[in-house]
Design a protein around this motif. Structure first.
Motif, PDB file in Angstrom:
ATOM      1  N   PRO A   1     -48.098  26.293 -33.666  1.00  0.00           N
ATOM      2  CA  PRO A   1     -49.022  26.429 -34.803  1.00  0.00           C
ATOM      3  C   PRO A   1     -49.452  25.068 -35.338  1.00  0.00           C
ATOM      4  O   PRO A   1     -48.660  24.132 -35.423  1.00  0.00           O
ATOM      5  CB  PRO A   1     -48.184  27.196 -35.841  1.00  0.00           C
TER       6      PRO A   1
ATOM      7  N   GLN B   1     -55.952  30.091 -39.647  1.00  0.00           N
ATOM      8  CA  GLN B   1     -54.777  29.928 -38.785  1.00  0.00           C
ATOM      9  C   GLN B   1     -55.238  29.549 -37.383  1.00  0.00           C
ATOM     10  O   GLN B   1     -56.178  30.138 -36.850  1.00  0.00           O
ATOM     11  CB  GLN B   1     -53.950  31.215 -38.723  1.00  0.00           C
TER      12      GLN B   1
ATOM     13  N   ARG C   1     -51.008  22.811 -43.865  1.00  0.00           N
ATOM     14  CA  ARG C   1     -51.508  23.278 -45.153  1.00  0.00           C
ATOM     15  C   ARG C   1     -51.804  22.082 -46.041  1.00  0.00           C
ATOM     16  O   ARG C   1     -51.427  20.960 -45.745  1.00  0.00           O
ATOM     17  CB  ARG C   1     -50.486  24.186 -45.844  1.00  0.00           C
TER      18      ARG C   1
ATOM     19  N   GLU D   1     -51.783  26.828 -40.750  1.00  0.00           N
ATOM     20  CA  GLU D   1     -51.137  28.079 -41.145  1.00  0.00           C
ATOM     21  C   GLU D   1     -51.624  28.501 -42.525  1.00  0.00           C
ATOM     22  O   GLU D   1     -51.182  27.986 -43.544  1.00  0.00           O
ATOM     23  CB  GLU D   1     -49.618  27.909 -41.164  1.00  0.00           C
ATOM     24  N   GLY D   2     -52.595  29.406 -42.514  1.00  0.00           N
ATOM     25  CA  GLY D   2     -53.107  29.937 -43.771  1.00  0.00           C
ATOM     26  C   GLY D   2     -53.803  28.890 -44.612  1.00  0.00           C
ATOM     27  O   GLY D   2     -53.641  28.875 -45.840  1.00  0.00           O
TER      28      GLY D   2
ATOM     29  N   PRO E   1     -60.568  30.236 -34.570  1.00  0.00           N
ATOM     30  CA  PRO E   1     -59.279  30.457 -35.238  1.00  0.00           C
ATOM     31  C   PRO E   1     -58.689  31.813 -34.867  1.00  0.00           C
ATOM     32  O   PRO E   1     -59.413  32.746 -34.498  1.00  0.00           O
ATOM     33  CB  PRO E   1     -59.639  30.398 -36.721  1.00  0.00           C
ATOM     34  N   GLN E   2     -57.363  31.896 -34.953  1.00  0.00           N
ATOM     35  CA  GLN E   2     -56.712  33.190 -34.730  1.00  0.00           C
ATOM     36  C   GLN E   2     -56.869  34.117 -35.945  1.00  0.00           C
ATOM     37  O   GLN E   2     -56.822  35.339 -35.804  1.00  0.00           O
ATOM     38  CB  GLN E   2     -55.220  32.987 -34.438  1.00  0.00           C
TER      39      GLN E   2
END
Length: 594
Positions: free
Chosen positions: A372, A365, A568, A375-376, A410-411
């Motif tokens: 963002p 993430q 993604r 995301e994942g 990354p977060q």
């Protein structure tokens, strides 16, 4: 704690030069011993030569004069020669002392700039901090602010030492001549200095505003010059240069305010000193009337009053130099306080003894502030596999590259090379083994060889082999000096496609174990790109390769294609499969070049 540069540390750096400091102090004492007696010499002859009052000095001079010269002319001539000799010696000692302090200050600034703080600090500052600071601001800290500190240490302190010794020496002579009158003089000087310091405090913030505006102007100038080609191509030079003019006007306005108010403060303090001289003159004449102070001694006192103006003014000007240096020190500390890039221990090396390694990304993430981007994200690339990543602009493809190299953090999520987390490998090891070729590569105003090797030791044979793979060898051979030809600032003497191929050759010469191509062939024509891919295919065989592309010709080189959408992977397969799925292909790749 973040690094900080303090006056205590500068003093510690200065103490590395103890011998030079001791020698400079001794020379300053000699300069003072030569200059302080000068105002006393000729005026004292007034009493003994002109007024016939006493003969102590005349008896002393008779030792050095032949009998025929023992007259008023001879005495005055001898004293004049002594005065000129002392002035010459004082000049020599002052110059020597200034030279010693110059060497000292330059070495201190060198240690701050290169060895102690700033250059070392630049190695660790996070990329995001560079992006927010800008090159102009960093350049201002490394050049302008350090020059301000250099000037304070070298020029100001060297003069300060001589000025202080001169005042002390003058005070001693005045006390010897007439302690009551000397006491009046010595008590007034601190009052002048105190008043001047108070005036200086009122204007010191103006110098900070001037320096801050200069930093903003430098930043705007650097950005404008870096983009001058695009600015002119879009006929927007009027706007950008006009904006630069506004910055220059801001510098002018702050500089005007700082200069005239500082000058007014200096003149006000000078006026106080002149008032003091007028008072002392009157006091000296009254002392002649009501005490044993002679006419010659009174003239000597007048001479010392004028003599003290220079040293006192130098001491007073020290505060302005100190305020300026303190402001520069504060701005340098702002740079030192910038966030660091993570410093991982690097306890494991999955690249050692391996031809290439796999890449594994899990739950990645990342967001720019509140926006963002990834995301994942989950992504796996087998060792030796070539994977292309495609998708709409802004979908996070280039951000993924930055994260893989550790340029951004990354977060959430984890990146593994060869099954080992990036944090356990260390950024230096990753960057030694993972090479990236960007769409707009950075080139230095240096030779082709220097831009290829980037400081690595590589012989000419390997350079030419890399250029052959990059389809650039023939072009370089036609340049006047071959590998020693200078490419110009940002590679301006090369076309866009030649710059990209030079960057490809640079990557080949680095011989990485993992390769990332981020729009690396976007500026090439179809024929050149085809030839380049043929050469690269042989080099990339068996190396894990990530290809970021918007062109079908680049995508075709991959074993597998990943479709990025919304941060993604929306779809994956080989390029033929994606083409067959016309709806998805049209939605995501309608902008691709066939």
């Amino acid at each position: 704690m973040p690094d900080r540069l303090s006056w205590a540390e500068i003093r510690r750096l200065a103490l590395h030069h103890r011998k030079a400091l001791i020698l400079a102090n001794l020379v300053a004492v000699l300069a003072t011993l030569c200059s302080v007696p000068i105002p006393l010499l000729l005026p004292l002859l007034v009493d003994e030569v002109l007024l016939g009052d006493g003969d102590t000095a005349l008896q002393f001079m008779d030792r050095f004069l032949p009998a025929s010269w023992e007259s008023a002319l001879g005495y005055i001539g001898l004293m004049l020669c002594m005065t000129l000799l002392l002035r010459a010696l004082a000049l020599v000692f002052n110059v020597l002392q200034a030279r010693l302090f110059a060497r000292l200050s330059k070495d201190i600034v060198y240690r701050i700039r290169i060895r102690i703080r700033l250059i070392e600090r630049l190695k660790r500052i996070a990329l995001a901090e560079y992006e927010s600071l800008g090159g102009g601001t960093v350049a201002t800290h490394l050049v302008t602010d350090l020059e301000t500190i250099d000037k304070f240490i070298g020029e100001t302190l060297s003069r300060f030492l001589v000025a202080l010794l001169s005042i002390v020496g003058t005070a001693a002579i005045l006390v010897w001549m007439h302690w009551q009158l000397a006491l009046l003089i010595l008590l007034f000087n601190p009052l002048v200095i105190y008043a001047t310091v108070q005036l200086g405090k009122r204007v010191k913030h103006l110098k900070k505003l001037e320096n801050d505006s200069t930093s903003r102007f430098t930043q705007a100038l650097t950005e404008t010059l870096d983009a001058i080609q695009e600015v002119r191509a879009g006929n927007r030079q009027g706007f950008f240069l006009g904006r630069l003019g506004l910055r220059a006007r801001e510098v002018r306005d702050y500089a005007v305010a700082s200069q005239w108010k500082t000058d007014a403060s200096n003149r006000a303090s000078g006026l106080l000193f002149q008032f003091g001289i007028d008072v002392f003159r009157a006091a000296a004449m009254l002392t002649v009337l009501f005490s044993d102070l002679s006419i010659g001694q009174m003239l000597a006192v007048f001479s010392y009053l004028w003599f003290m103006i220079g040293p006192v003014e130098q001491l007073l000007s020290l505060q302005y130099a100190f305020y300026a240096a303190g402001g520069a020190l504060g701005r340098i500390n702002q740079l030192l306080a910038r966030a660091d890039e993570p410093q991982y221990a690097g306890s494991r090396d999955p690249f050692a003894g391996q031809a290439t390694v796999a890449i594994d990304v899990r739950g990645l993430q990342f967001a720019y502030q509140d926006e963002p981007v990834l995301e994942g994200l989950d992504l796996s690339i087998a060792a030796g596999e070539k994977v292309a990543v495609v998708g709409a602009s802004g979908g996070g493809k280039s951000t993924l590259v930055q994260l893989l190299l550790g340029l951004y953090q990354p977060q959430a999520g984890q990146i593994r090379f060869g099954g080992v987390p990036l944090e356990d490998i260390g950024l230096n090891t990753v960057r030694d083994n993972v090479a990236v070729v960007l769409q707009h590569p950075a080139l230095f105003n240096d030779t082709v060889r220097a831009n290829l090797t980037m400081g690595r030791e590589r012989d000419d044979e390997r350079c030419w082999r890399a250029l052959e793979i990059a389809q650039l060898a023939e072009t370089i051979r036609q340049l006047p000096n071959g590998l020693d030809s200078v490419v110009g600032r940002s590679g301006v003497r090369l076309s866009g496609g030649q710059r990209q191929r030079l960057a490809v050759a640079r990557m080949v010469l680095a011989d990485p174990k993992v390769v990332i191509l981020d729009e690396a062939t976007s500026a090439l024509d179809a024929a050149t790109e085809y030839a380049l891919h043929q050469g690269l295919n042989r080099f990339l065989e068996g190396r894990t390769t990530l290809i970021i592309a918007h062109r079908l010709s680049a995508v075709k080189q991959a074993d597998r294609v990943l479709v990025f959408d919304g941060g993604r992977i929306a779809e994956e397969g080989d390029h033929q499969q994606l083409i067959a799925e016309g709806g998805l292909y049209a939605r995501l790749y309608g902008h691709l070049q066939h």
